[in-house]
Design a protein around this motif. Structure first.
Motif, mmCIF file in Angstrom:
data_model
loop_
_atom_site.group_PDB
_atom_site.id
_atom_site.type_symbol
_atom_site.label_atom_id
_atom_site.label_comp_id
_atom_site.label_asym_id
_atom_site.label_seq_id
_atom_site.Cartn_x
_atom_site.Cartn_y
_atom_site.Cartn_z
ATOM 1 N N ASN A 52 0.814 -1.218 0.000
ATOM 2 C CA ASN A 52 0.000 0.000 0.000
ATOM 3 C C ASN A 52 0.851 1.273 0.000
ATOM 4 O O ASN A 52 0.314 2.376 0.098
ATOM 5 N N HIS A 69 -6.993 7.136 9.059
ATOM 6 C CA HIS A 69 -7.892 7.083 7.902
ATOM 7 C C HIS A 69 -7.171 6.515 6.677
ATOM 8 O O HIS A 69 -7.754 5.736 5.903
ATOM 9 N N ALA A 70 -5.899 6.885 6.499
ATOM 10 C CA ALA A 70 -5.135 6.363 5.362
ATOM 11 C C ALA A 70 -4.971 4.847 5.476
ATOM 12 O O ALA A 70 -5.071 4.127 4.467
ATOM 13 N N GLN A 72 -7.037 2.845 6.984
ATOM 14 C CA GLN A 72 -8.335 2.224 6.736
ATOM 15 C C GLN A 72 -8.618 2.097 5.242
ATOM 16 O O GLN A 72 -9.293 1.164 4.803
ATOM 17 N N ARG A 73 -8.094 3.021 4.445
ATOM 18 C CA ARG A 73 -8.324 2.965 2.990
ATOM 19 C C ARG A 73 -7.447 1.914 2.304
ATOM 20 O O ARG A 73 -7.710 1.526 1.166
ATOM 21 N N GLU A 75 -5.485 -1.822 1.690
ATOM 22 C CA GLU A 75 -5.993 -3.192 1.582
ATOM 23 C C GLU A 75 -5.076 -4.164 2.315
ATOM 24 O O GLU A 75 -3.854 -4.102 2.189
ATOM 25 N N GLU A 136 -11.207 -3.742 9.897
ATOM 26 C CA GLU A 136 -10.992 -2.368 10.366
ATOM 27 C C GLU A 136 -10.194 -2.352 11.668
ATOM 28 O O GLU A 136 -9.340 -1.478 11.874
ATOM 29 N N LYS A 139 -6.481 -3.015 10.892
ATOM 30 C CA LYS A 139 -5.872 -1.814 10.305
ATOM 31 C C LYS A 139 -5.668 -0.730 11.361
ATOM 32 O O LYS A 139 -4.674 0.005 11.327
#
Length: 555
Positions: A52, A69-70, A72-73, A75, A136, A139
């Motif tokens: 990622n 947040h990054a 969470q986006r 994979e 989630e 992560k």
């Protein structure tokens, strides 16, 4: 491939060596186990970061929220997604997704409590919803590796951001369902060495902290019940019953099992709820852990009597020969100490039968070594009463001598405001960063418990906010005199960084020389905090064997 990390390695050691030495026939109605768990090794973390392209962002000075947040986006590696889906399809109990980094349980520089743990209810009908919550949570734990506090820790031990690698433990939560809440009747932390023995207890007798609900209460420095396992029925060190009632636990944490909360995957407590003792009483959870105040005799009676204030003293299970929980805790601590070949700290959770207490289950959640210095330091009685004493005490944590401290950061008594303790933590963080940039260590003096999660009872600092402090003093005031907490992650880091810790009571035989402090040259001041720089270094001596400590100035 990859490593298990400190926490998972400790659990494997417990499962394979500690529990193997336990004679289960001694405790016939208590099931003892390590709750079932799956480990994502550090190799999964490495692939997640690489695929990622997160390294540059993770090393940046972005806020925790933006980093979270990054992450969470991003994979998860495709190789583990199917395994996680299979796991979630076959398991329907609440899960704790816990950090297990390489540095987390290191003896010389642990990162206890720095990284995240996320609880998920795992009770939704839709498998996709349960799977998404699990992903989630993983992560989120990964993201906490690069939060500001984690980076401050790395700097405090002269490590670079990126030196850490994260494994993750996915583990069943020990608990029972009551309405919309899931939680254990008892959570605990036991240490085989007690730095603050009281009464007839000795340091080697150890110490135990107990709390209702999830262990977050204890490890975050909240109010819990502290006792010596050698003397489980000994009265606590409070002056009167009113003081005891004021200082016992009044709320607890549980996994929220009801309607899904507002979506917030970057908040650690997204799927947790804090409730009061009334809720626990309606759940039937207090029967074997509470005492009831009798105003006519000004006494606490073990059990759940009608009327009267409730106090979580755990007297019914600590005072009964039929429920040998204290004997079990002592035996497990002894075995763990033998296996680790060092003093240890263990974490556990207990489920009691709601009606009869037994049969019960005991979940062994963590084992880590403790740092205990064996250097011989002597502090004579004459030194405690010398003319040039800044402060003295007979209650200390740690052992050693320092003569290199010329910076003192303190909260003056007239600046104390229990409603402003979160603001104090922020002010201290800014001073700590300035001193870190200059490569300087300092003496820190304040009131109540440092690192508490209960702001009125002290300053809720994280270790990363005061990471340059090498000597810490907690003082009391008439309105703030909580008992000392040894079960928190904050205290574990204090021990392992070999910070000298002194406690000075306002009504004790020794005082802090505030007038001398306030005459010194001010280097920096904020609304609540003052930083002074001395011309000559202080002499700081802490004798862990006798419990004595003294700080001497040159004037």
């Amino acid at each position: 491939a990859g490593a298990l990390g400190g926490k998972a390695s400790g659990l494997r050691l417990v499962a394979e060596e500690v529990l193997a030495r336990l004679d289960l026939e001694e405790f016939p109605f208590i099931e003892v186990s390590v709750p079932r768990a799956v480990i994502l090794t550090t190799d999964v973390f490495d692939r997640f970061m690489d695929r990622n392209d997160l390294a540059e962002l993770a090393h940046s000075d972005l806020s925790d929220d933006r980093i979270a947040h990054a992450f969470q986006r991003a994979e998860l590696p495709a190789e583990v997604v199917g395994d996680l889906r299979a796991l979630i399809s076959g398991v329907h109990t609440p899960l704790a997704v816990r950090s297990s980094s390489l540095l987390e349980d290191a003896l010389d520089h642990p990162f206890a409590g720095v990284y995240g743990t996320k609880m998920i209810p795992n009770n939704q009908f839709e498998e996709d919803a349960r799977f998404n919550n699990l992903v989630e949570a993983v992560k989120f734990v990964y993201a906490t590796t690069f939060f500001a506090e984690s980076k401050a820790y790395l700097r405090s031990v002269d490590l670079k951001v990126g030196a850490e690698r994260m494994a993750v433990v996915i583990q069943e939560v020990v608990g029972q369902l009551a309405g919309d809440r899931f939680y254990p009747c008892v959570s605990g932390v036991a240490r085989s060495y007690n730095f603050y023995p009281t009464g007839h207890s000795k340091p080697e007798d150890g110490v135990v902290n107990l709390a209702l609900g999830l262990g977050k209460t204890i490890v975050d420095g909240g109010r819990s019940w502290t006792y010596s396992p050698a003397f489980p029925k000994a009265p606590p060190p409070f002056n009167n019953t009113g003081e005891l009632l004021k200082n016992t636990q009044t709320s607890f944490w549980a996994v929220h099992m009801g309607e899904p909360p507002p979506y917030d995957p970057i908040r650690e407590t997204e799927h947790m709820v804090e409730a009061d003792l009334g809720a626990a009483e309606s759940d039937g959870a207090l029967r074997y852990i509470v005492s009831t105040y009798d105003p006519s005799s000004d006494r606490l009676n073990p059990g759940l009597d009608r009327g009267g204030a409730r106090a979580l003293t755990f007297a019914p299970i600590l005072g009964s020969r039929l429920m040998p929980f204290n004997d079990l805790i002592r035996r497990l601590t002894e075995i763990a100490e033998e296996v680790a070949d060092a003093p240890v700290e263990i974490e556990f959770a207990i489920n009691l039968h709601r009606e009869d207490a037994l049969p019960a289950s005991f979940g062994f959640l963590q084992m880590r070594p403790m740092m205990v210095s064996d250097h011989e330091i002597e502090v004579d009685t004459e030194e405690l009463f010398a003319d040039n004493v800044l402060l003295a005490t007979q209650t200390v944590l740690g052992n050693g001598v320092r003569d290199d401290i010329t910076d003192v950061v303190f909260i003056p008594p007239d600046a104390w405001d229990s409603s402003q303790t979160p603001a104090m933590a922020k002010e201290l963080e800014s001073i700590d960063r300035e001193l870190a940039a200059e490569g300087r260590h300092y003496l820190l003096i304040g009131f109540g418990r440092w690192g508490t999660s209960d702001p009125p009872f002290g300053v809720p600092v994280a270790w990363g906010q005061i990471s340059r402090a090498r000597v810490i003093v907690e003082a009391t005031l008439p309105e703030i005199a909580p008992d000392l907490s040894q079960g928190s992650h904050f205290f574990h880091n204090v021990l392992s960084f070999q910070v000298l810790y002194l406690s000075v009571e306002h009504d004790g035989p020794f005082e802090i020389d505030w007038q001398w402090l306030q005459r010194q040259r001010v280097a920096h001041s904020t609304t609540h905090c003052t930083h002074v720089r001395l011309d000559e270094p202080l002499i700081i001596k802490v004798d862990g064997a006798s419990g004595r400590g003294v700080i001497i100035h040159g004037d």
